[in-house]
Design a protein around this motif. Sequence first.
Motif, PDB file in Angstrom:
ATOM      1  N   UNK A 109       0.834  -1.195   0.000  1.00 38.87           N
ATOM      2  CA  UNK A 109       0.000   0.000   0.000  1.00 38.87           C
ATOM      3  C   UNK A 109       0.871   1.249   0.000  1.00 38.87           C
ATOM      4  N   UNK A 110       0.509   2.240  -0.787  1.00 38.61           N
ATOM      5  CA  UNK A 110       1.245   3.499  -0.843  1.00 38.61           C
ATOM      6  C   UNK A 110       1.159   4.212   0.498  1.00 38.61           C
ATOM      7  N   UNK A 111       2.316   4.632   1.007  1.00 32.50           N
ATOM      8  CA  UNK A 111       2.400   5.256   2.336  1.00 32.50           C
ATOM      9  C   UNK A 111       2.888   6.698   2.171  1.00 32.50           C
ATOM     10  N   UNK A 112       2.114   7.644   2.693  1.00 30.13           N
ATOM     11  CA  UNK A 112       2.415   9.064   2.537  1.00 30.13           C
ATOM     12  C   UNK A 112       2.654   9.694   3.907  1.00 30.13           C
ATOM     13  N   UNK A 113       3.725  10.483   4.011  1.00 34.19           N
ATOM     14  CA  UNK A 113       4.013  11.250   5.221  1.00 34.19           C
ATOM     15  C   UNK A 113       3.583  12.693   4.999  1.00 34.19           C
ATOM     16  N   UNK A 114       2.803  13.232   5.944  1.00 30.47           N
ATOM     17  CA  UNK A 114       2.374  14.629   5.890  1.00 30.47           C
ATOM     18  C   UNK A 114       2.854  15.324   7.157  1.00 30.47           C
ATOM     19  N   UNK A 115       3.575  16.436   7.006  1.00 29.53           N
ATOM     20  CA  UNK A 115       4.069  17.201   8.154  1.00 29.53           C
ATOM     21  C   UNK A 115       3.553  18.630   8.034  1.00 29.53           C
ATOM     22  N   UNK A 116       2.673  19.028   8.945  1.00 26.56           N
ATOM     23  CA  UNK A 116       2.088  20.372   8.928  1.00 26.56           C
ATOM     24  C   UNK A 116       1.647  20.711  10.344  1.00 26.56           C
ATOM     25  N   UNK A 117       1.971  21.898  10.828  1.00 30.91           N
ATOM     26  CA  UNK A 117       1.659  22.244  12.208  1.00 30.91           C
ATOM     27  C   UNK A 117       0.203  22.648  12.414  1.00 30.91           C
ATOM     28  N   UNK A 118      -0.577  22.771  11.344  1.00 31.99           N
ATOM     29  CA  UNK A 118      -1.989  23.138  11.463  1.00 31.99           C
ATOM     30  C   UNK A 118      -2.852  21.882  11.422  1.00 31.99           C
ATOM     31  N   UNK A 119      -3.437  21.536  12.558  1.00 32.97           N
ATOM     32  CA  UNK A 119      -4.221  20.316  12.659  1.00 32.97           C
ATOM     33  C   UNK A 119      -5.374  20.249  11.666  1.00 32.97           C
ATOM     34  N   UNK A 120      -6.126  21.358  11.427  1.00 38.33           N
ATOM     35  CA  UNK A 120      -7.215  21.293  10.451  1.00 38.33           C
ATOM     36  C   UNK A 120      -6.729  20.917   9.050  1.00 38.33           C
TER      37      UNK A 120
END
Length: 219
Positions: free
Chosen positions: A1-12
């Motif tokens: 399965x394709x695995x994506x990392x998302x890094x963002x300080x805004x929870x919404x």
Amino acid sequence: MTHILVVDDEQPILELIKNGLRKDGYLITACQTAADVDMQKLHLYDIILLDVMMPGVDGFEYCKKIRNIVDCPILFLTAKTLEEDILYGLGIGADDYITKPFRIAELRARVNAHLRREQRERHSTLTFERIKFDLAAKELWVAGNRVTLTKSEYLICEYLARNKGQVFTKEQIYEAVFGLDGDSDNSTIATHIKNIRAKLEKLNIQPISTVWGIGYKWE
């Protein structure tokens, strides 16, 4: 399965991205700061979405830190729209730049486009965590560093890597690499592997192991 990392300080925004990309069947790991990312798992990700303006280590600095560790696409997500910022981001190793606010449909389209391209390119590469073979150029790379190998050394590495985990005798390696018409003898395989190991040792990696009494394998 394709695995994506998302890094963002805004929870919404993290929730928006997670909900949108999960519709395409992707596994998402979300972090609010670069410090929250497990460096030991970076090699697991197929694509990284990275906010630029974050507390602590910002996206630009983090990209520079990990670019030689990972070879997957890195996409910046940011409200910075000045041309010099975009050019700087691309110059330090990002593959794309999506400005905020963005439509989730556009983000999904960009992510899917990069993943399709990666699938096409992987037909000409062979990757093992920090190690990448450029099969077309006949080059071996470790964590972004090109390893200077002779033609014979490269061919031995590629043969063993293509058959990862399988043990080969010196005779089998010699025949596979040089053919029956080789102008040397299989004792040269040990010398070639010794030289390969010396070069890879400088990069703190040693994928070729000796199976005593039998031969060698790529681990």
